[in-house]
Design an enzyme around this catalytic site. Structure first.
Site, PDB file in Angstrom:
ATOM      1  N   ALA A 110       0.824  -1.215   0.000  1.00  0.00           N
ATOM      2  CA  ALA A 110       0.000   0.000   0.000  1.00  0.00           C
ATOM      3  C   ALA A 110       0.856   1.262   0.000  1.00  0.00           C
ATOM      4  O   ALA A 110       1.925   1.262   0.619  1.00  0.00           O
ATOM      5  CB  ALA A 110      -0.908   0.015   1.225  1.00  0.00           C
ATOM      6  N   PRO A 111       0.423   2.317  -0.670  1.00  0.00           N
ATOM      7  CA  PRO A 111      -0.870   2.487  -1.357  1.00  0.00           C
ATOM      8  C   PRO A 111      -0.937   1.940  -2.783  1.00  0.00           C
ATOM      9  O   PRO A 111      -1.968   2.044  -3.409  1.00  0.00           O
ATOM     10  CB  PRO A 111      -1.049   4.011  -1.361  1.00  0.00           C
ATOM     11  CG  PRO A 111       0.357   4.546  -1.371  1.00  0.00           C
ATOM     12  CD  PRO A 111       1.181   3.586  -0.581  1.00  0.00           C
ATOM     13  N   GLY A 112       0.152   1.385  -3.296  1.00  0.00           N
ATOM     14  CA  GLY A 112       0.025   0.694  -4.579  1.00  0.00           C
ATOM     15  C   GLY A 112       0.836   1.243  -5.729  1.00  0.00           C
ATOM     16  O   GLY A 112       0.649   0.824  -6.866  1.00  0.00           O
ATOM     17  N   GLY A 113       1.749   2.192  -5.436  1.00  0.00           N
ATOM     18  CA  GLY A 113       2.576   2.745  -6.515  1.00  0.00           C
ATOM     19  C   GLY A 113       3.331   1.646  -7.250  1.00  0.00           C
ATOM     20  O   GLY A 113       3.289   1.544  -8.481  1.00  0.00           O
ATOM     21  N   LYS A 114       4.014   0.822  -6.469  1.00  0.00           N
ATOM     22  CA  LYS A 114       4.852  -0.204  -7.111  1.00  0.00           C
ATOM     23  C   LYS A 114       4.012  -1.385  -7.601  1.00  0.00           C
ATOM     24  O   LYS A 114       4.356  -2.012  -8.599  1.00  0.00           O
ATOM     25  CB  LYS A 114       5.973  -0.627  -6.161  1.00  0.00           C
ATOM     26  CG  LYS A 114       6.978   0.520  -5.953  1.00  0.00           C
ATOM     27  CD  LYS A 114       8.177   0.106  -5.152  1.00  0.00           C
ATOM     28  CE  LYS A 114       9.219   1.212  -5.060  1.00  0.00           C
ATOM     29  NZ  LYS A 114       8.973   2.201  -4.007  1.00  0.00           N
ATOM     30  N   ARG A 137      -4.891   0.759   5.012  1.00  0.00           N
ATOM     31  CA  ARG A 137      -4.042   1.019   3.840  1.00  0.00           C
ATOM     32  C   ARG A 137      -4.320   0.005   2.731  1.00  0.00           C
ATOM     33  O   ARG A 137      -4.216   0.325   1.546  1.00  0.00           O
ATOM     34  CB  ARG A 137      -2.565   0.985   4.243  1.00  0.00           C
ATOM     35  CG  ARG A 137      -2.158   2.198   5.074  1.00  0.00           C
ATOM     36  CD  ARG A 137      -0.721   2.104   5.564  1.00  0.00           C
ATOM     37  NE  ARG A 137       0.272   2.110   4.502  1.00  0.00           N
ATOM     38  CZ  ARG A 137       0.778   3.198   3.922  1.00  0.00           C
ATOM     39  NH1 ARG A 137       0.370   4.388   4.324  1.00  0.00           N
ATOM     40  NH2 ARG A 137       1.681   3.112   2.967  1.00  0.00           N
ATOM     41  N   ASP A 177       9.038  -3.548  -0.499  1.00  0.00           N
ATOM     42  CA  ASP A 177       9.234  -2.096  -0.443  1.00  0.00           C
ATOM     43  C   ASP A 177       8.987  -1.748   1.025  1.00  0.00           C
ATOM     44  O   ASP A 177       7.864  -1.463   1.426  1.00  0.00           O
ATOM     45  CB  ASP A 177       8.232  -1.408  -1.380  1.00  0.00           C
ATOM     46  CG  ASP A 177       8.496   0.076  -1.511  1.00  0.00           C
ATOM     47  OD1 ASP A 177       9.659   0.495  -1.344  1.00  0.00           O
ATOM     48  OD2 ASP A 177       7.534   0.825  -1.774  1.00  0.00           O
ATOM     49  N   CYS A 230      13.015   4.129   1.175  1.00  0.00           N
ATOM     50  CA  CYS A 230      13.211   5.537   0.805  1.00  0.00           C
ATOM     51  C   CYS A 230      14.046   6.212   1.893  1.00  0.00           C
ATOM     52  O   CYS A 230      13.711   7.286   2.371  1.00  0.00           O
ATOM     53  CB  CYS A 230      11.881   6.237   0.569  1.00  0.00           C
ATOM     54  SG  CYS A 230      10.766   6.168   1.959  1.00  0.00           S
TER      55      CYS A 230
END
Ligand code: SAM
Length: 426
Positions: A110-114, A137, A177, A230
């Site tokens: 979550a939130p689902g970018g990758k 999430r 991630d 990150c």
């Protein structure tokens, strides 16, 4: 920007001569970006008609820098043509571009970018399980998967250990991630700064180790494990990978990438691709499809006038009447599932009612009845307005240009608005 003294000392020690340039990078405005959803259109086509200026991101051909403050407010966003993603965050998935992706797990999704990037990169082929530990999430993840029209994904809400217990040596590609101390995002999210401490970095590193251990169990022989954060902290990045490789001689480092804001136009990001040596690739039981003849008949009657051509695949009907088109190759999942493939709609024992997700998963050419709206009309659709129509009574897909925004239902000359209330804009 009030950065913790200890953080600055650590960065000074790490970066040496380039520390002043690193410090200087906190004076710029944070970098923003969008990544085009190539399940719906190419990056070239998007760039030609983009509603705001876009500049290519060097490391991801489908990502663009934008200055638009409200990129999430446009019709193109509602239509799932792009995902707002910080440019550096698009770098990790690219490392796995040439990997086998028949079975993919995104463990902290979550939130689902990758997740949505993986779905686009694999052109919707194979099976993608997007898992998120936090229930709230996971819901947002599920909404993003729906908006971008991903068809081959199951969204689950489970702990990594639950997933690991179910899928030993199963996946060709596993993405972790990881939750991290977020040092790379201080410029963009200054509210995270007061939470930073050396103790928190250690805590994050320990949590990442636990997640990685579970993730490693799920990687099939010859598969890949992609790890990203990150943050700049070595404990969470390079040293984490070093430690993992020492404990897991069956893995080797294939590629590592770290983005520093004084070297690249992006916030901080770290990614490492690990490859597992050839070995067992276990199978799992197939997803237990529950066929409901009555529901399938009602769907078939609806499908006759809704689609241009027959849609293929197994349909499963849950106890509550919700019907899903199960992606080919989907395994049985013993965890809470929020979304499975394409949600077709609901059967109430008598009639079939289509779901918003079904509309979002379609291309215009697949729809027998597609109402193409202008930008102004599209905005009105998202506000919940109805329209006059010449269409015969029945369901149709309503879109902005060529791209679905949701469902409509023609009733005696009026196109009723079936955009879900929670997605409407005021
Ligand atoms: N991959 C996401 C994306 O691209 O949009 C971002 C993932 S975010 C960096 C990390 C995620 O890990 C968060 O959604 C968080 O809820 C989840 N998380 C937190 N603690 C966790 C744990 N112990 N195990 C697994 N996931 C965890």
């Amino acid at each position: 920007m009030n950065l913790p003294e200890e953080f600055l000392n650590r960065m000074r020690e790490r970066l040496g001569e380039s520390f002043p340039a690193f410090l200087q990078s906190y004076r710029r405005t944070p970098v923003k970006g969008v990544r085009v959803n190539t399940l719906k259109l190419s990056a070239e086509r998007f760039a030609e008609g983009a509603p705001f200026p876009v500049t290519p991101v060097p490391w991801e051909k489908n990502a663009f820098y934008v200055e638009e403050a409200k990129a999430g407010g446009w019709l193109e966003h509602a239509a799932g043509l792009y995902y707002c993603q910080e440019p550096s965050a698009t770098s990790a998935v690219g490392l796995a571009r040439s990997c086998k992706t028949e079975r993919v797990l995104d463990l902290c999704a979550a939130p689902g970018g990758k997740t949505t990037q993986l779905a686009a990169q694999t052109a919707g082929k194979g099976v993608l399980i997007a898992n998120e530990i936090d229930a709230g999430r996971a819901k947002i993840l599920s909404q993003n998967v729906e908006r971008l029209g991903v068809k081959n994904c199951a969204v689950t809400n489970a702990k990594p250990a639950q997933i690991a217990a179910q899928f030993p040596e199963y996946f060709d590609l596993v993405l972790v991630d990881a939750p991290c101390s977020g040092e790379g995002m201080f410029l963009k999210e200054p509210e995270a700064i007061p939470h930073w401490s050396v103790a928190n970095v250690a805590l994050c590193a320990a949590r990442q180790k636990e997640i990685l251990e579970e993730a490693a169990k799920t990687v099939a022989g010859g598969g890949r494990l992609l790890y990203s954060t990150c943050t700049f902290a070595e404990e969470e990045d390079e040293w984490q990978i070093e430690r993992f490789l020492k404990d897991h001689p069956e893995f080797a480092l294939a590629e590592m990438k770290k983005i520093y804001p004084h070297e690249h136009a992006g916030e901080g990001h770290f990614a490492a691709l690990l490859e597992k040596r050839e070995g067992e690739r276990r199978n799992a039981k197939p997803y237990p499809v529950r066929r409901n003849l009555q529901a399938n008949r009602a769907f078939a009657a609806f499908a006759e006038t809704f689609f241009k051509k027959e849609i293929k695949g197994e349909i499963t009907t849950l106890d509550d009447g919700r019907m899903y088109l199960v992606p080919a190759g989907m395994p049985a999942i013993g965890a809470r599932i929020l979304r499975l493939g394409v949600e077709l709609g609901e059967f109430d024992g008598r009639i079939f009612k289509p779901a918003h997700a079904l509309a979002m998963s379609l291309q215009r050419a697949e729809c027998a009845k597609f109402v193409s709206l202008s930008r102004e009309e599209g905005e009105r659709y998202l506000r919940g307005e109805t329209f006059a129509t010449h269409l015969e009574n029945g369901w149709c897909v309503v879109g902005f240009g060529d791209f679905p925004l949701g469902l409509g239902k023609a009733v005696n000359g009026v196109l009723k608005n079936h955009c879900p209330k929670g997605l409407r804009k005021n």
